[in-house]
Write an enzyme that holds these catalytic residues in place. Structure first.
Site, mmCIF file in Angstrom:
data_model
loop_
_atom_site.group_PDB
_atom_site.id
_atom_site.type_symbol
_atom_site.label_atom_id
_atom_site.label_comp_id
_atom_site.label_asym_id
_atom_site.label_seq_id
_atom_site.Cartn_x
_atom_site.Cartn_y
_atom_site.Cartn_z
ATOM 1 N N ASN A 110 6.330 -20.620 -54.051
ATOM 2 C CA ASN A 110 5.416 -21.733 -54.360
ATOM 3 C C ASN A 110 6.159 -23.056 -54.511
ATOM 4 O O ASN A 110 5.738 -24.084 -53.973
ATOM 5 C CB ASN A 110 4.615 -21.436 -55.630
ATOM 6 C CG ASN A 110 3.691 -20.243 -55.449
ATOM 7 O OD1 ASN A 110 3.542 -19.738 -54.332
ATOM 8 N ND2 ASN A 110 3.093 -19.784 -56.533
ATOM 9 N N HIS A 156 -19.535 -60.766 -33.475
ATOM 10 C CA HIS A 156 -20.623 -59.987 -32.851
ATOM 11 C C HIS A 156 -20.354 -59.763 -31.362
ATOM 12 O O HIS A 156 -21.297 -59.633 -30.580
ATOM 13 C CB HIS A 156 -21.981 -60.676 -33.019
ATOM 14 C CG HIS A 156 -22.250 -61.175 -34.400
ATOM 15 N ND1 HIS A 156 -22.851 -60.403 -35.367
ATOM 16 C CD2 HIS A 156 -21.952 -62.364 -35.005
ATOM 17 C CE1 HIS A 156 -22.949 -61.107 -36.487
ATOM 18 N NE2 HIS A 156 -22.394 -62.296 -36.304
ATOM 19 N N SER A 277 -9.125 -42.372 -10.432
ATOM 20 C CA SER A 277 -10.246 -41.447 -10.422
ATOM 21 C C SER A 277 -10.104 -40.540 -9.215
ATOM 22 O O SER A 277 -9.625 -40.965 -8.158
ATOM 23 C CB SER A 277 -11.557 -42.226 -10.342
ATOM 24 O OG SER A 277 -12.575 -41.429 -9.783
ATOM 25 N N LYS A 283 -10.801 -47.197 -8.746
ATOM 26 C CA LYS A 283 -10.644 -47.146 -10.201
ATOM 27 C C LYS A 283 -9.207 -47.220 -10.691
ATOM 28 O O LYS A 283 -8.305 -46.616 -10.107
ATOM 29 C CB LYS A 283 -11.240 -45.835 -10.719
ATOM 30 C CG LYS A 283 -12.740 -45.844 -10.728
ATOM 31 C CD LYS A 283 -13.264 -46.513 -11.974
ATOM 32 C CE LYS A 283 -14.733 -46.187 -12.132
ATOM 33 N NZ LYS A 283 -15.159 -46.162 -13.497
ATOM 34 N N GLU A 290 -8.010 -45.307 -24.264
ATOM 35 C CA GLU A 290 -9.153 -44.463 -24.604
ATOM 36 C C GLU A 290 -8.709 -43.232 -25.393
ATOM 37 O O GLU A 290 -9.379 -42.802 -26.338
ATOM 38 C CB GLU A 290 -9.895 -44.035 -23.335
ATOM 39 C CG GLU A 290 -10.640 -45.204 -22.691
ATOM 40 C CD GLU A 290 -11.268 -44.848 -21.347
ATOM 41 O OE1 GLU A 290 -11.261 -43.659 -20.961
ATOM 42 O OE2 GLU A 290 -11.756 -45.766 -20.672
ATOM 43 N N GLN A 322 -1.972 -23.100 -48.078
ATOM 44 C CA GLN A 322 -1.247 -22.884 -46.835
ATOM 45 C C GLN A 322 -1.918 -23.668 -45.689
ATOM 46 O O GLN A 322 -1.275 -23.970 -44.684
ATOM 47 C CB GLN A 322 -1.229 -21.380 -46.525
ATOM 48 C CG GLN A 322 -0.533 -21.004 -45.247
ATOM 49 C CD GLN A 322 -0.279 -19.505 -45.173
ATOM 50 O OE1 GLN A 322 0.568 -18.981 -45.907
ATOM 51 N NE2 GLN A 322 -1.010 -18.806 -44.329
HETATM 52 N N1 ARG Z 1 3.119 -19.676 -46.616
HETATM 53 C C1 ARG Z 1 2.813 -20.067 -47.942
HETATM 54 C C2 ARG Z 1 2.225 -21.470 -47.951
HETATM 55 O O1 ARG Z 1 2.369 -22.136 -47.001
HETATM 56 C C3 ARG Z 1 4.060 -20.074 -48.768
HETATM 57 C C4 ARG Z 1 3.803 -19.882 -50.229
HETATM 58 C C5 ARG Z 1 3.411 -18.502 -50.489
HETATM 59 N N2 ARG Z 1 3.185 -18.280 -51.860
HETATM 60 C C6 ARG Z 1 2.421 -17.278 -52.300
HETATM 61 N N3 ARG Z 1 2.239 -17.191 -53.568
HETATM 62 N N4 ARG Z 1 1.855 -16.426 -51.490
HETATM 63 O O2 ARG Z 1 1.579 -21.868 -48.858
#
Ligand code: ARG
Length: 473
Positions: A110, A156, A277, A283, A290, A322
């Protein structure tokens, strides 16, 4: 199918579940950041006595080897791994054995992914800022060379008052300048290191988070471990800034498309930046403009997607997060490509100055100045407005313009007109007399250009990085 966990499980993960859950196909982009973060983490762990010097050396050498091998193509990122973090750790264990198993001490995926994504995003903020700088240089260049390229200014989409190309481009200069200021703000605000937050509650190991932050060139560590793993604000801010950049590019593109139309013919796009085109031989289409206009939608989409993903998430990490990657990566790539191509397009585009000036002369863009002329002769503005209105009507009926009328004809509407009216409402006078700050008069434009040149000499993000470097060393 390979995963870091499994101890508490009695059944294999279903293959479909594994694939749905896996992120390696897109988070492999974070490979460099993941290795860098891991090297720093191991360095910090050794400094704190959590790893031995020998273990540190083995881990750092192992990681460096993996980095080199992936970079030179001798090692492929194994997509049967769940994510990039798993790939790096598994490969390290595979190569150096038991020491590799200690790398993840005091760390969670994490805070690891929070760091990787932050490092990656931080670099891309600086990259996009650099691309914008090049775009600004191209815009300023056109400004300098077109101080007396007259064209109609519009409201405008109706011709309003005469301006110059320099002045019109100057508006975009301001927009992209603000975009860069936004990027600088984002860069500084996001520059705190989440590593060491663990899964959400920090760790019992005596980590030195200040040290980690310093090695990774952050301002310092983040101050709440829950927020560290749950925060995606910085990414949302960046996507919002990218959306604004795209909105600006899209408006500019729209104008170029209009200017390039058969009806306007203010510009001619370079062959290299237009397409033909398959059926209509005549063209030459403004496809790049675009596409830039069109791609704005997907960048907005990425912003909306992440805002929506985040809105209901309880603290701290949830797997929903994720989803912060794929569309954000796409938005960063899209914006970078659009800025680059757009810059090339405007650098090679030719202006049809004759057509622009002619267009400014037709359409009564000097009507305001004609009214101001009468004010100069003592006519109250409201009356002058009425007189010129009648004059315009007269011109429309006769299919002519104010400056093409004879003094006699002018007198049939008001006896306040003199010979000097012609000079007073010439394109040149209309523009040159506008000398208030921000107006198109050449003298004022030159001052603005000088200011903008000064501005371009400095680079806010680079300066910030340098000042950080000075403070950290
Ligand atoms: N692939 C996960 C993400 O992008 C990584 C973290 C995973 N953590 C977990 N507690 N499963 O968030």
């Amino acid at each position: 199918m390979a995963q870091l966990w499994g101890g508490r499980f009695t059944k294999q993960t279903d293959q479909l579940v594994f694939d749905f859950n896996a992120s390696i196909t897109f988070d492999k982009r974070l490979f460099h950041e993941d290795v860098t973060g891991s090297i720093v983490h191991a360095t910090m762990l050794a400094k704190q006595g959590i790893l031995t010097e020998e273990e540190r050396k083995s881990i750092v050498e192992g990681l460096t080897g993996i980095l080199e091998d992936v970079d030179d193509g001798t090692l492929a990122i194994d997509e049967t791994q769940e994510d990039i973090h798993s790939f790096v750790e598994a490969t390290l264990i595979d190569r150096i054995g038991d020491a590799g198993k200690k790398l993840h001490t005091g760390r969670s995926r994490n805070d690891q992914v929070a760091l990787d994504m932050r490092l990656y995003t931080r670099a891309r903020v600086a990259e996009i800022d650099g691309l914008l700088k090049k775009l600004l240089e191209a815009i300023l260049d056109t400004m300098e060379n077109n101080l007396d390229t007259y064209m109609p200014g519009f409201t405008h989409l109706q011709k309003a008052q005469p301006i110059t190309l320099a002045h019109h481009y100057g508006a975009y200069f301001e927009m992209f300048k603000r975009d860069r200021q936004r990027l600088t703000d984002i860069y500084k605000r996001m520059n705190y290191c989440p590593l060491g937050a663990g899964a959400l509650a920090g760790t019992t190991y005596p980590l030195d988070r200040e040290y980690t932050a310093r090695l990774l060139r952050f301002e310092g560590p983040t101050l709440n471990s829950i927020d560290s793993v749950a925060d995606r604000d910085y990414l949302i801010e960046f996507l919002s800034a990218l959306s604004t950049i795209m909105m600006h590019l899209s408006r500019f593109s729209e104008e170029i498309i209009i200017w390039n139309s058969n009806e306007y013919q203010f510009v001619e796009l370079d062959d290299a930046y237009s397409t033909g085109s398959s059926i209509m031989p005549q063209k030459k289409n403004p496809d790049i403009a675009e596409l830039v206009r069109g791609k704005t939608g997907r960048v907005y989409g990425a912003l909306m997607a992440l805002l929506t993903t985040m809105k209901g998430l309880p603290l701290a990490y949830n797997k929903d997060m994720q989803e912060d990657k794929e569309m954000a990566f796409d938005a960063m790539d899209t914006a970078a490509d659009c800025i680059t191509l757009f810059t090339g397009m405007i650098q090679t585009m030719k202006f049809r100055k004759d057509r622009m000036a002619k267009s400014a002369m037709n359409g009564f863009t000097n009507a305001t100045d004609a009214a101001d002329y009468l004010v100069g002769k003592g006519v109250p503005f409201r009356d002058a407005h009425g007189i010129i209105g009648r004059l315009v009507l007269y011109c429309i009926e006769k299919d002519t313009s104010i400056d093409a009328l004879s003094l006699e004809e002018l007198h049939s509407i008001s006896d306040k007109f003199d010979e000097d009216i012609y000079d007073a409402i010439s394109l040149k006078t209309c523009v040159e007399k506008r000398l208030t700050i921000g107006a198109p008069g050449e003298k004022m434009m030159k001052q603005v250009i000088e200011k903008n040149k000064e501005y371009l000499k400095n680079d806010a993000i680079e300066e910030y990085q340098q000042s950080l470097e000075d403070r950290l060393s």
